[in-house]
Design an enzyme around this catalytic site. Structure first.
Site, PDB file in Angstrom:
ATOM      1  N   ALA A  19       0.867  -1.161   0.000  1.00 22.29           N
ATOM      2  CA  ALA A  19       0.000   0.000   0.000  1.00 22.29           C
ATOM      3  C   ALA A  19       0.906   1.214   0.000  1.00 22.29           C
ATOM      4  O   ALA A  19       1.770   1.328   0.846  1.00 22.29           O
ATOM      5  CB  ALA A  19      -0.863   0.009   1.256  1.00 22.29           C
ATOM      6  N   CYS A  20       0.716   2.079  -0.922  1.00 26.21           N
ATOM      7  CA  CYS A  20       1.820   2.966  -1.219  1.00 26.21           C
ATOM      8  C   CYS A  20       1.389   4.400  -1.447  1.00 26.21           C
ATOM      9  O   CYS A  20       0.222   4.732  -1.430  1.00 26.21           O
ATOM     10  CB  CYS A  20       2.528   2.479  -2.467  1.00 26.21           C
ATOM     11  N   GLY A  21       2.401   5.234  -1.695  1.00 29.13           N
ATOM     12  CA  GLY A  21       2.168   6.613  -2.081  1.00 29.13           C
ATOM     13  C   GLY A  21       2.526   6.814  -3.545  1.00 29.13           C
ATOM     14  O   GLY A  21       3.482   6.234  -4.045  1.00 29.13           O
TER      15      GLY A  21
END
Lengths: 392, 512, 277
Positions: A19-21
Site C-alpha cells: 500500500a503505497c504513495g
C-alpha cells in the site's frame, strides 16, 4: 547451490503486496520540470512508505539519444562469475548496436551497500521481422530472466526508471534527482507487506516507454498472468503491478488499435463499466463497451488499485486510474495556467508545490487522461460521451 | 430356466411402523417399484417385496406421519475387501442374463474426489473483501468465440467496430447440461427449461429434438446435434446455441439407445421418428471420423445458422483431452463442453460409467493450460461438467480454467431425484426419468421450475459471496485464477497437474 | 471566556509529525485551552483522534485522513480540504470543512454532525447508526459519488448539489465564509449522486436535493417525496449549513428533496437458509 543475487535476485518471500504513495506531474507543454518538485510531492506523504522501496520515472531526459532505446540496469557481480556488466554487454552486442554505455551517476554514502547502475543506449538488430519495440521488449525480458545479477528497470526512449530499496528521499538522493529535469515524472513510495531487499521490486515498473506506479493489490493476478502468457508476456517479477503494465502495452501498442482510441480501450478493459451500466448505454457505445469487455475480459484488473501510467506512446500521456469499486485514493489537479497536471494519493502532496484550487477526485473506474494536447479526460462519467462521439 | 437361485438379494428393507401408520394409502400409491402396496381389503399398507425397494424415498417423503423407514437390508454379504456386493451382484446378474449391466446416473465408485482436495483464498487486510449483497459482483458470462483483438476501421473520421462472432449472454456461469426429452419426462424438462429462462441462463436439449411446446424457450437452449441427428431441422438450428456432441462423461465413446417401447407419440413427434422404433444414437458420428471432419460439420452449422448462434462441441474428458480440445478450437468451435467421468446419464453400461474417462478437475486444468500454451484459450468458452455437486465445485472448476459450469444431476435432485440410479427402468417414482405421462405428472411444472430456479439462484448467490470474499467483483477474473486455490490433498503430483500450489506455499516461486 | 492557542504545524519549514501535533493538542487541553488553532497543516493524519469534551480545533490547510476519528463532543473546523475517512466512527460533536472531503466520510458514526462545503467521494456515511438520542448527521454542499449511505443503519445524510466554485472570492486563501458571495453559488451540473445510493440501507434516511433516477438506487433502498416530518428534520440542518457557509436558505429550498429510505429493517432476511440440513 546457486547464489541468489542481493539486489537483482527475486525475493523468496512470495508475491509482493503493498500500500503505497503515488505522485506524478506532467508539464503538458513538455517544458522540463526540476526533479526537486516531484521529490517534494512524494516525500510529503511519509506515512505512505516504510523505507522498503521507492522509485521514479522521468521523461525527456536524454534529448541527445532520443532515438535510441535506453536500457537502464541494476548491476551486481556474482562471486566466481564473469562480471555482470560484461555479460550484459556481451548479450547486448549479440542483439543490438550499442550506441553508448555509461555508468549512471549515483551518490555514495546514501546506502551502506548499493549496486551499480548502468545504462545502454541501443538500436536493436533487425533480424527477425519483429518491430524494434517488440525486440526491445524481448531483450528486456530476456535480461531479467536469464542474466543473473542484472535487472533492467526500463527500456524506453528518452526516458528511464530509477528505483531501489530505501525511503523515497534516499532514492531521490541516491540518483541525484535534483540534477534531473523532465517534462513528465511519476514517483512511488512503498509500504510493502513483505520486506524483500531486492531493488527490482520497487516501482515504477516499466516496459518500453510505459511506466506504472501502483497502489493496491490485484485479486485477478492469476487470470491476468495467464492471459498475458497468450499475448507473449511472461510475468516473472512477482508483483501485481507487472501484469498491469504489460496489459497496457499490449492493448495500447501491440494490438495496433488506432492511437485515438487505444488509451480509452485499455482503461476500459482494465476497469470496465458494469454490465448493468452497459445495458443502459446508447447502442453504439453499448456495442463497443460490450465488445471490449468480451474480447479483453481477462485484462480486467480486479481488486483495489490506483495507478498512474506514463507513456509517450503515441504521444506523451499521463493516466490516473482507479478500480471501479474505488478502494484506493487518487486526487488530480491542474495548475492555474493549465500547463501542469498533477496526480497524487493525497491532496497535500500537490499543494506542497502548487496551491491550485482546481483539484478533484476522478470518478470510480474512470481514467483521468492528460496528453500534450492538454487535459482530455477529467475522469468523469461524461468522458464516455466524448468517447462515443468518435464511434459509429 | 429361472430358479430360485437366480434371485437377486434385497438391498433395502422398507419397514412400516403400524403403530404410527394412519393407513392413508399414500405409500402404496407412490411406490412405482412394487415394493409397497396398499391392501384395500385389509385397509393396510403392506411391504410386498422388499427386494424391489430401491430407496427412492418417495414413500418416506409422502408418508404424513413418518411411519416408514428404509434401511439397508439387514443381512448383507459377508464382509470382504475385494468381493464387495457391487461385484458379487454384478457377477450374479451377468451370470443370470449373459448381458451388459445397465446403469443410470453417474459413476458411483469411490474414486478420490479431487475437488475435495482444494480450498480457496480470501481477502485479509491488504485488500478489502467486497460486500456482494450491497455492491455489484458480476456473474454475467458470454458463451461464444472471442477474437484476440477488436477489429476497428476508420470511416469519415469516425471509428467503426466489426461485430464480434455470435455470443450469447447468461446471467450466471452456471447452465444445465444436455438432457433429452425421452431420457427425462416432459414435465421435468419443461420445468428445467422454464427455470433457465427465468434465471437467464441456458440448458442443453440433449439428443432428442425439441418439442413444439418448447420453442418458446429457444433463446435459452443449446440444441444438441449428435450422432442420431434426431429432430435436427432448420427451426432447431435457430436456438440460442448449437452443440455437436461427440461424447459424454458417463459413457465416453458410447452412443445410446432409447428402446422402442419408450418411443411414445410424444417422443416420436419430437424426434421425428416412427412410433415404437428404437431411437439409436450410434457411437460415432458417421460424418466425423477425424478433426478435419469436425471442422466440416462446424462450418456446415455455421453456414446453416448464418453465424447467428455459437457452435460448440461437447466431449468426454479422456486421457488426451487437452490435445483434442486444441483441435476442437482450431476446427472452429466457439465453445466446448468438457464432461468429466462423473457425469450422469439416463442409461449407460455400468462397466463404462464406472471406469472410463478422467476427473473433470484434472481435465479442465490440463485443457486450460494446454490452450494457453497454444495461445488459443482466449478464443473459446469452456463449459465444464460432470459431477458438480455444489457451488463449491462450480467455483473450483472455474478457478481451474472453466468459464462456465454445467449441472445435470443437481438439477434433477432439485426436481425430487434421490439418486437411486433406476433411470433406465423408466419407473422413476419422482416422474423425472420416465416416459410414462402418469408418472411425469407427479412433477407440477410450476413447482419444479421454481425449485430449479431456486437452485440456480442459490448457487449464484454463493458464487457472488465467495467472489466478494476473494475481492473479485466479476467472475471473469476467477477464470483460470489458480493462484487463488490451494491444494490440501495427499498427492503432490495431482497438485502439479492442477497447477495449484500446496496450502502454506505462498504466491510466487517460494524461494526456488 | 474561551482560551485560544495557536500551534504551527510547520515550524521552521519542517513538517510536524501527527503524533507531535496530537501531543501538543492534548497538552494544550491539559493546560486549560479550549480553542486550538493549527496552522500550516499539510495532510497530517488523525488530528484530534479519540478526544472527548467541549473543545474547538481549527485547522488551516489540508487535513489528512481520519480527522476526528473516535472523538466525541469536539468542534473541528477545517479551512481547506480533508482526506478520506473524515469523522471515522464519530461519537458526537461537529466537524465543518471549508473544502472537499473524499471517501468514507463518517464511517460507522454514532453521533455528531459533519458539514462539508464541497464534494465527497465514495461511501459517504457508510454504516452510520443511531441509538437513543444519538443521531449522526452528514451534510454535503456539493456532490458525492457511489455507495452513499451504504448499509446505513440510522442517522441522516443530506446532499445539496451546490457548486461554490464561482462564489469563492480568493481561491488561494483558506475559504472564509464571510467572503463567500452567496449570489454566485450555483447548482452543480450533472447528477449530484452516483450509483448504489443507499445500497442495503436498513435505517435512517438520505435526502438528495432534486430528483434522482431510479437506476441510482442501491439494493433495498426506495425513494419517496418528503413530508412535513422530513421537513422538520431538514430545516434546522439546512439552517446550520447556510449559517456555516453563508448561503441563502431560500436558494436551497427552491428545489425539492428526494428522500431515500430502507424498504425494510431486515433487507436480507431471506438470503440465508434456516432449515437444518
Amino acid at each position: 547451490m546457486q547464489i541468489s543475487p542481493k539486489f537483482t535476485g527475486l525475493p523468496s518471500g512470495g508475491k509482493d503486496i503493498s500500500a503505497c504513495g503515488i505522485s506524478a506531474l506532467f508539464n503538458m507543454d513538455q517544458k522540463p520540470v526540476a526533479g526537486k518538485n516531484i521529490m517534494e510531492m512524494i516525500c510529503s506523504m511519509r506515512e505512505r512508505e516504510n523505507g522498503q522501496g521507492a522509485g521514479f520515472a522521468a521523461y525527456g531526459i536524454f534529448p541527445k539519444y532520443k532515438d535510441q532505446y535506453c536500457l537502464q540496469l541494476i548491476i551486481e557481480d556474482i562471486p566466481e562469475r564473469v562480471p555482470t556488466k560484461e555479460r550484459v554487454e556481451e548479450f547486448l552486442l549479440k542483439h543490438t548496436e550499442i550506441v553508448k554505455g555509461e555508468r549512471v551517476p549515483t551518490k555514495n554514502g546514501v546506502f551502506k551497500e548499493s549496486p551499480d547502475i548502468w545504462r545502454f543506449f541501443v538500436n536493436p538488430n533487425s533480424n527477425n521481422g519483429d518491430s524494434p519495440d517488440d525486440q526491445t521488449k524481448d531483450i528486456m525480458m530476456m535480461i531479467n530472466e536469464r542474466i543473473d545479477g542484472a535487472f533492467c528497470m526500463s527500456g524506453g526512449k528518452n526516458m528511464a526508471v530509477f528505483k531501489g530499496v530505501g525511503w523515497s528521499s534516499q532514492i531521490a538522493d541516491f540518483y541525484n534527482i535534483t540534477d534531473l529535469n523532465a517534462y513528465m515524472w511519476s514517483f512511488h513510495s512503498r509500504f510493502p507487506t513483505n520486506t524483500p531487499g531486492w531493488w527490482g521490486g520497487a516501482h515504477p515498473f516499466s516496459i518500453l516507454n510505459h511506466a506504472i506506479v501502483h497502489n493496491g493489490e490485484i485479486t485477478s493476478y492469476g487470470t491476468n498472468v495467464e492471459y498475458l502468457k497468450e499475448l507473449g508476456y511472461v510475468c516473472k517479477l512477482m508483483t501485481d503491478t507487472e501484469p498491469l503494465i504489460y496489459m497496457f502495452d499490449y492493448i495500447v501498442r501491440k494490438s495496433g488499435y488506432p492511437p485515438e482510441l487505444a488509451t480509452q480501450i485499455a482503461t476500459m478493459a482494465m476497469s470496465p463499466p458494469y454490465w448493468r451500466d452497459i445495458e443502459r448505454m446508447p447502442p453504439v457505445l453499448k456495442k463497443w463497451a460490450t465488445s471490449i469487455r468480451q474480447t479483453h475480459r481477462w485484462a480486467l484488473a480486479n481488486g483495489p488499485f490506483s495507478i498512474v501510467i506514463t507513456t509517450d506512446y503515441p504521444k506523451p500521456t499521463m493516466i490516473g486510474h482507479s478500480d471501479r469499486k474505488k478502494l484506493r485514493p487518487l486526487i488530480a489537479a491542474l495548475s492555474d495556467d493549465q500547463s501542469t497536471f498533477y496526480l497524487s494519493s493525497e491532496l497535500n502532496s500537490i499543494h506542497e508545490i502548487d496551491d491550485t484550487m482546481d483539484y478533484w477526485q476522478p470518478d470510480p473506474g474512470m481514467p483521468v487522461v492528460a496528453t500534450t494536447d492538454g487535459l482530455i479526460q477529467r475522469g468523469t462519467q461524461s468522458d464516455l460521451e466524448k468517447f462515443a462521439k468518435l464511434l459509429e | 430356466m429361472t430358479t430360485v437361485k437366480d434371485k437377486m438379494l434385497p438391498r433395502f428393507k422398507a419397514k412400516i411402523d403400524y403403530e404410527t401408520c394412519i393407513k392413508c394409502g399414500r405409500c402404496g400409491e407412490n411406490c412405482t417399484y412394487d415394493a409397497i402396496i396398499f391392501n384395500r381389503d385389509e385397509d393396510m399398507p403392506i411391504v410386498k417385496s422388499t427386494g424391489n425397494c430401491v430407496a427412492c424415498q418417495r414413500c418416506v417423503t409422502f408418508c404424513p406421519v413418518d411411519a416408514i423407514a428404509i434401511t439397508p437390508y439387514p443381512v448383507e454379504f459377508a464382509p470382504h475387501g475385494t468381493w464387495t456386493p457391487y461385484h458379487i451382484r454384478g457377477v450374479m446378474e451377468q451370470a443370470r442374463t449373459g448381458a451388459v449391466l445397465l446403469s443410470g446416473m453417474g459413476n458411483d465408485r469411490p474414486f478420490p474426489m479431487v475437488f475435495d482436495n482444494l480450498v480457496w483464498d480470501a481477502c485479509q487486510v491488504t485488500n478489502p473483501a467486497i460486500d456482494s449483497l450491497r455492491e455489484p459482483v458480476e456473474t454475467r458470462t458470454y458463451i461464444g468465440r472471442k477474437p484476440k483483438n477488436l477489429s476497428i476501421t476508420k470511416n469519415r473520421g469516425k471509428f467503426a467496430l466489426e461485430d464480434l462472432p455470435a455470443n450469447v449472454g447468461i446471467s450466471t456461469p452456471l447452465i444445465i447440461g444436455h438432457m433429452s426429452l425421452g431420457s427425462v419426462s416432459y414435465n421435468a424438462i419443461t420445468a428445467m427449461y422454464r427455470a433457465v429462462e427465468d434465471v437467464g441462463t441456458m440448458m442443453g436439449t440433449g439428443e432428442g429434438g425439441l418439442h413444439k411446446d418448447h420453442y418458446v424457450y429457444r433463446d435459452n437452449l443449446i440444441g444438441e446435434v449428435a450422432s442420431g441427428r434426431f429432430g435436427v431441422n432448420p427451426d432447431y438450428l435457430k436456438l440460442g446455441a448449437i452443440e455437436i456432441k461427440i461424447g459424454q462423461g458417463a459413457k465416453p465413446g458410447h452412443g445410446g439407445q432409447l428402446p422402442g417401447e419408450k418411443v411414445t407419440q410424444l417422443i416420436s413427434d419430437t424426434r421425428g421418428i416412427p412410433l415404437g422404433t428404437d431411437a439409436l444414437s450410434p457411437n460415432p458420428q458417421h460424418d466425423i471420423y477425424s478433426i478435419e471432419d469436425l471442422k466440416t460439420l462446424i462450418a456446415a452449422l455455421h453456414e446453416a445458422t448464418e453465424y447467428q448462434s455459437p457452435v460448440g462441441v461437447k466431449i468426454a474428458a479422456v486421457n488426451n483431452v487437452a490435445a483434442i480440445a486444441s483441435g476442437i478450437v482450431r476446427a472452429g468451435a466457439d465453445f466446448m463442453t468438457i464432461d468429466g467421468f462423473r457425469g450422469g446419464t439416463g442409461a449407460a453400461p455400468r462397466v463404462i460409467r464406472d471406469n472410463a474417462g478422467i476427473p473433470i478437475e484434472l481435465a479442465i486444468a490440463s485443457v486450460d493450460q494446454h490452450l494457453r500454451n497454444e495461445k488459443i484459450r482466449h478464443k473459446v468458452t469452456i463449459i465444464a461438467g460432470g459431477g458438480l455437486r455444489s457451488s463449491s465445485d462450480l467455483i473450483k472448476v472455474i478457478a481451474l480454467g472453466a468459464d462456465v459450469g454445467n449441472i445435470g444431476t443437481s438439477a434433477l435432485i432439485a426436481l425430487g431425484c434421490k439418486v437411486c440410479q433406476q433411470c433406465p427402468t423408466g419407473k422413476c417414482s419422482w416422474g423425472i426419468a420416465t416416459g410414462n405421462p402418469v408418472l411425469a405428472n407427479r412433477i407440477d411444472i410450476d413447482w419444479g421450475a421454481q425449485r430449479v430456479s431456486n437452485l440456480l439462484r442459490g448457487w449464484t448467490h454463493d458464487l457472488s459471496e465467495v467472489l466478494g470474499t476473494m475481492g473479485i467483483d466479476a467472475v471473469e477474473s476467477l477464470v483460470g485464477n489458480r493462484d487463488r486455490l490451494r491444494y490440501v490433498g495427499p498427492n503432490p503430483r495431482e497438485a502439479e497437474i492442477l497447477g495449484v500450489k500446496h496450502a502454506g506455499e505462498r504466491i510466487g516461486t517460494g524461494g526456488e | 471566556m474561551p482560551k485560544r492557542i495557536e500551534i504551527d504545524a510547520m515550524p521552521e519549514g519542517c513538517k510536524l509529525f501527527y503524533r507531535d501535533i496530537n501531543r501538543q493538542i492534548r497538552k494544550a487541553i491539559a493546560d486549560g485551552y479550549d480553542h486550538i488553532v493549527l496552522r500550516n497543516i499539510a495532510g497530517q493524519r488523525y488530528i484530534g483522534a479519540g478526544l472527548k469534551g467541549d473543545y474547538t480545533i481549527e485547522v488551516f490547510g489540508d487535513a489528512g485522513l481520519d480527522l476526528g476519528v473516535f472523538s466525541e463532543g469536539l468542534k473541528y473546523i477545517v479551512h481547506g480540504s480533508s482526506e478520506y475517512l473524515l469523522g471515522n466512527t464519530l461519537n458526537g460533536g461537529e466537524i465543518v470543512v471549508y473544502g472537499d472531503s473524499w471517501d468514507i466520510t463518517g464511517m460507522g458514526a454514532r453521533g455528531g454532525s459533519i458539514f462539508v462545503m464541497g464534494n465527497g467521494g465514495s461511501r459517504i456515511g457508510i454504516h452510520m447508526k443511531e441509538f437513543g438520542d444519538s443521531r449522526p448527521i452528514i451534510c454535503y454542499g456539493g456532490t458525492v459519488k457511489q455507495y452513499c449511505g451504504e448499509y446505513m443503519a440510522g442517522g441522516v445524510i443530506v446532499v445539496l448539489g451546490l457548486d461554490f466554485k464561482d462564489a469563492i472570492i480568493d481561491p488561494k486563501k483558506p475559504i472564509d465564509r464571510d467572503n463567500i458571495d452567496a449570489k454566485l453559488v450555483k447548482n452543480a451540473a450533472g447528477p449530484i449522486v452516483q450509483s448504489d445510493l443507499g445500497g442495503g440501507i436498513h435505517g435512517g434516511a438520505i435526502y438528495i436535493r432534486g430528483e434522482i433516477p431510479d437506476e441510482l438506487l442501491g439494493v433495498y433502498a426506495k425513494k419517496e417525496e418528503i413530508d412535513e416530518g422530513d421537513k422538520e428534520v431538514l430545516e434546522p440542518l439546512i439552517e446550520r449549513f447556510c449559517e456555516l457557509y453563508g448561503v441563502n436558505p431560500d436558494f436551497i429550498w427552491k428545489e425539492g428533496f428526494t428522500k431515500v429510505k430502507p424498504i425494510s429493517s431486515r433487507p436480507f432476511g431471506k438470503h440465508y437458509t434456516t432449515t437444518p440440513i
